[in-house]
Design an enzyme around this catalytic site. Structure first.
Site, PDB file in Angstrom:
ATOM      1  N   LYS A 100       0.838  -1.186   0.000  1.00  0.00           N
ATOM      2  CA  LYS A 100       0.000   0.000   0.000  1.00  0.00           C
ATOM      3  C   LYS A 100       0.880   1.244   0.000  1.00  0.00           C
ATOM      4  O   LYS A 100       2.051   1.140   0.393  1.00  0.00           O
ATOM      5  CB  LYS A 100      -0.907   0.012   1.238  1.00  0.00           C
TER       6      LYS A 100
ATOM      7  N   TYR B  61      -2.474   5.246   7.010  1.00  0.00           N
ATOM      8  CA  TYR B  61      -2.683   4.457   8.230  1.00  0.00           C
ATOM      9  C   TYR B  61      -3.776   5.075   9.093  1.00  0.00           C
ATOM     10  O   TYR B  61      -4.635   4.371   9.633  1.00  0.00           O
ATOM     11  CB  TYR B  61      -1.385   4.375   9.038  1.00  0.00           C
TER      12      TYR B  61
END
Length: 385
Positions: free
Chosen positions: A147, A236
């Protein structure tokens, strides 16, 4: 010493990537809902271990991902892809990879003829995820990609469509969604231990230092990184807000602060503060930064109690604190290898023909939201999503 053909292969790849000499230090720092329970571990220890090809042998791959395969029950490293033959040969010897299973970026497509490779794990700069996902899918290999999923929603969609057309699995490596402390936090929230959740704060930041850490060189190049701290670290905070609430935001606002006189921030942003409004009324206040001392935390505020995870998204260490009117406690939760857990999950999904917990659609959702956050920061207006 590299052969002439190998050296030329590497130079062509670096020119294509716009990365110069930094590729050698590539580093990383997560359809089914991301909040569902993970697939249970398979009971048969003799089950076939799937072969993984690691694409990109930089810092993150070498220091975090590859060592974690020793804890995998259903996956093993069977091939390596790199622009550096010397590095690849050294790691191949360390991990028991046959010399014939070492690939360059030029001959990567020939991996289609290798039955020892079931899954391609892409650990390259973000701007290269789409190309190598599409190439892996055309080679008939399942794909696990780091990611953020890609630079743009359009690239994410290309990746999803290529894997569907080839009938292969596509999973995004959202490691926190396979990590025991984060899974415990989600479970407590779903059980109502905090009461009704009202708000969340989530902060992720560190000092980006391309002169001191070669792994940071590509992170300040927009073509390769897609953006700055928001893409690299803010994801995140964003993803945590989504999996903690179990909801999708309906509105975002944002402010950016970047010193463009700083050469690190000529192409990408430094600090972004953004808020997410969820359908239930939960508000999440999140930050990302490339100019502050390291932080990886979140706190969930409920009507009965609050839950703090700090660090929340560390590689190896986490700490949970729960507080209410009677005081605070720190639940005893066993640390686990989140990297091995996500790799094993990918292997299980291939073996059992199941949709990954964090499929391409999950990565696409985050990139669409990141684009909305950039728009809100640019315009100073609320953006509906």
């Amino acid at each position: 010493m590299e052969s002439t053909s190998s050296a030329d292969s590497r130079r062509r790849f670096l020119r294509q990537a716009g990365l110069s000499a930094a590729l050698a230090a590539v580093a990383g720092p997560a359809a089914a809902l991301p909040f569902s329970e993970p697939v249970s571990a398979m009971q048969n220890d003799n089950q076939k271990k799937l072969g993984f090809a690691i694409v990109g042998l930089g810092k993150f791959a070498q220091e975090q991902m590859m060592p974690s395969f020793k804890d995998c029950k259903h996956a093993r490293i069977t091939a390596l892809v790199s622009g550096s033959p010397d590095k690849a040969q050294k790691l191949a010897a360390e991990y028991g990879v046959e010399a014939k299973n070492i690939y360059s970026y030029d001959n990567f497509d020939s991996i289609k003829d290798n039955p020892a490779v079931d899954v391609v794990y892409i650990v390259l700069p973000v701007g290269l995820h789409a190309e190598y996902t599409v190439r892996a899918a055309k080679a008939g290999k399942h794909v696990l990609t780091e990611k953020p999923m890609a630079n743009t929603p359009e690239d994410c969609q290309k990746m999803i469509e290529a894997c569907k057309k080839a009938n292969v699995k596509l999973m995004v490596a959202y490691r926190a969604q396979y990590e025991p402390f984060n899974l415990d936090a989600i479970a407590r929230i779903r059980k109502g231990e905090l009461g009704k959740v009202m708000q969340i704060t989530a902060d992720h930041g560190r000092i980006v230092d391309p002169t001191g850490d070669k792994a940071d060189t590509w992170r300040i190049q927009k073509k390769l990184a897609g953006g700055g701290s928001l893409m690299d670290l803010g994801i995140y905070s964003l993803n945590a807000a989504r999996y903690l609430t179990g909801e999708e935001p309906v509105e975002v606002t944002a402010l950016e602060m970047s010193d463009k006189a700083d050469p690190r921030f000529k192409e990408v942003e430094d600090r972004i503060h953004f808020t997410l409004r969820f359908p239930s009324g939960i508000l999440a206040t999140c930050t990302s930064s490339y100019s502050t001392e390291g932080v990886k935390r979140y706190r969930v505020f409920g009507q009965k109690a609050w839950l703090d995870l700090d660090p929340a998204t560390d590689y190896y260490e986490h700490k949970m604190t729960i507080g209410d009117k009677d005081g605070q406690q720190q639940p005893k939760i066993k640390e686990g290898n989140q990297f091995a857990a996500e790799v094993d999950h990918m292997a299980e999904c291939v073996l059992q023909n199941k949709t990954p917990k964090t499929p391409g659609e999950e990565g696409l959702k985050d990139i669409r939201l990141i684009m909305a956050i950039y728009e809100a920061a640019r315009t100073g207006k609320k953006v509906k999503v």
